[in-house]
Design a protein around this motif. Structure first.
Motif, PDB file in Angstrom:
ATOM      1  N   ASN A 145      -5.078   9.028   0.532  1.00 14.05           N
ATOM      2  CA  ASN A 145      -5.540   7.689   0.889  1.00 14.05           C
ATOM      3  C   ASN A 145      -4.906   6.638  -0.014  1.00 14.05           C
ATOM      4  OD1 ASN A 145      -7.777   5.365   0.729  1.00 14.05           O
ATOM      5  ND2 ASN A 145      -7.952   6.439   2.681  1.00 14.05           N
ATOM      6  N   THR A 146      -4.889   6.917  -1.306  1.00 14.63           N
ATOM      7  CA  THR A 146      -4.261   5.987  -2.260  1.00 14.63           C
ATOM      8  C   THR A 146      -2.778   5.843  -1.983  1.00 14.63           C
ATOM      9  OG1 THR A 146      -5.873   6.527  -3.984  1.00 14.63           O
ATOM     10  CG2 THR A 146      -3.792   5.547  -4.696  1.00 14.63           C
ATOM     11  N   LEU A 147      -2.112   6.944  -1.649  1.00 13.80           N
ATOM     12  CA  LEU A 147      -0.683   6.910  -1.347  1.00 13.80           C
ATOM     13  C   LEU A 147      -0.396   6.018  -0.143  1.00 13.80           C
ATOM     14  CD1 LEU A 147       2.218   7.894  -1.732  1.00 13.80           C
ATOM     15  CD2 LEU A 147       1.641   9.899  -0.328  1.00 13.80           C
ATOM     16  N   MET A 148      -1.201   6.124   0.895  1.00 21.29           N
ATOM     17  CA  MET A 148      -0.972   5.329   2.101  1.00 21.29           C
ATOM     18  C   MET A 148      -1.097   3.840   1.814  1.00 21.29           C
ATOM     19  SD  MET A 148      -2.743   7.444   5.245  1.00 21.29           S
ATOM     20  CE  MET A 148      -4.401   7.330   4.544  1.00 21.29           C
ATOM     21  N   TYR A 149      -2.151   3.459   1.102  1.00 19.66           N
ATOM     22  CA  TYR A 149      -2.349   2.040   0.803  1.00 19.66           C
ATOM     23  C   TYR A 149      -1.305   1.523  -0.191  1.00 19.66           C
ATOM     24  CZ  TYR A 149      -6.747   1.809   3.350  1.00 19.66           C
ATOM     25  OH  TYR A 149      -7.690   1.805   4.341  1.00 19.66           O
ATOM     26  N   THR A 150      -0.872   2.381  -1.103  1.00 20.36           N
ATOM     27  CA  THR A 150       0.166   1.989  -2.051  1.00 20.36           C
ATOM     28  C   THR A 150       1.482   1.703  -1.329  1.00 20.36           C
ATOM     29  OG1 THR A 150      -0.818   3.229  -3.880  1.00 20.36           O
ATOM     30  CG2 THR A 150       1.535   2.738  -4.038  1.00 20.36           C
ATOM     31  N   CYS A 151       1.837   2.542  -0.368  1.00 18.52           N
ATOM     32  CA  CYS A 151       3.070   2.333   0.405  1.00 18.52           C
ATOM     33  C   CYS A 151       3.020   1.007   1.161  1.00 18.52           C
ATOM     34  CB  CYS A 151       3.287   3.485   1.381  1.00 18.52           C
ATOM     35  SG  CYS A 151       3.735   5.051   0.584  1.00 18.52           S
TER      36      CYS A 151
END
Length: 297
Positions: A186-192
């Motif tokens: 989830n964090t990876l998706m929002y970071t991208c």
């Protein structure tokens, strides 16, 4: 630019405004959404998330930026380094004194995506504002300025590469804290999403390293050539003779490779020098590193 004010004073005021905008983006949108910033900011943010300490981010941010500004002094330019320092100091002060406000709920099921996108847009705008006035918001922007001069790549593109290490570090810290792969993804998706929004905003607004081929079809090649010399004295041009397919009349094609930052004043001057001319331009890729771009700062 307001009349009566020295250009340097106006630029410094804009630099301070860029720092305030960047601090607003961080405090109210980026940090509450728990996305991982790029470069050393990402390391500072990840540690602050892990220890739930806002002030830890400010402290680490200041430490990391101090080292990078020393790099800017030695590898970019003194003016660029000093103006970047002014932005960093402004960001630290603003982060320390801005009131605690909440514009949206950061939880994924609420408005986290709004925080991420708007924070990315605002951060990208602040970065472009600083660059346009010969400064930066620090961190990967300093490395980006150095590499952009060396490899002729848009500065925002460097953020994507800078994000790889910081994102991996941040995801590792997220996994240690929550122990859930779902939280990491989830964090990876929002970071991208944040990285893309900020980088694209910066690249679209700051055009110093976007290179364009300008072609002018004219019967006054000498006047057009003189105009290019006056507006962009560090640029050269080529003249090619041609014959119109319908009219059979001769004309000249004047070609010059310029940056998109240089294009608007040059285009206006060409229209004034030869109102009857026809011109067009398009972006170029793969330009030789020997191509000269005026230094930042």
């Amino acid at each position: 630019m307001p009349k009566g004010l020295p250009p340097g004073l106006v630029q410094h005021a804009i630099i301070v405004a860029a720092g305030i905008l960047y601090a607003i983006a961080l405090k109210y949108f980026v940090l509450p959404s728990k996305v991982i910033l790029t470069g050393t900011e990402g390391i500072a943010a990840s540690l602050s998330y892990y220890f739930d300490s806002y002030w830890l981010f400010i402290f680490l941010y200041l430490v990391f930026q101090s080292a990078l500004i020393l790099f800017a002094f030695s590898k970019v330019s003194r003016v660029f380094a000093l103006r970047s320092l002014l932005v960093v100091v402004t960001v630290v002060i603003a982060l320390s004194v801005l009131p605690d406000l909440r514009f949206a709920q950061p939880e994924p099921q609420n408005e986290r995506i709004i925080l991420v996108i708007f924070g990315g847009l605002l951060a990208g705008f602040a970065k472009a504002l600083a660059f346009q006035n010969r400064g930066s918001t620090g961190d990967e922007d300093i490395i980006g300025a150095y590499l952009a001069m060396k490899y002729l790549k848009p500065v925002g593109s460097i953020a994507i590469f800078a994000a790889v290490g910081s994102t991996a570090f941040g995801l590792g810290m997220d996994l240690l804290k929550h122990g859930e792969i779902e939280s990491v993804v989830n964090t990876l998706m929002y970071t991208c999403i944040y990285i893309f929004a900020s980088a694209e905003t910066l690249n679209n607004l700051y055009k110093k390293f976007k290179i364009t081929m300008l072609v002018v079809v004219t019967r006054q090649p000498d006047a057009i050539g003189q105009t290019i010399k006056e507006i962009a004295s560090h640029r050269t041009f080529t003249v090619q003779e041609g014959i119109g397919g319908h009219t059979g009349q001769s004309f000249s094609m004047v070609r010059a490779i310029v940056t998109q930052e240089e294009l608007p004043p040059l285009r206006d001057a060409i229209e004034e020098a030869d109102p009857a001319s026809f011109y067009y331009h398009h972006e170029l890729e793969g330009v030789s590193r020997r191509y000269y771009i005026t230094p930042i700062g």
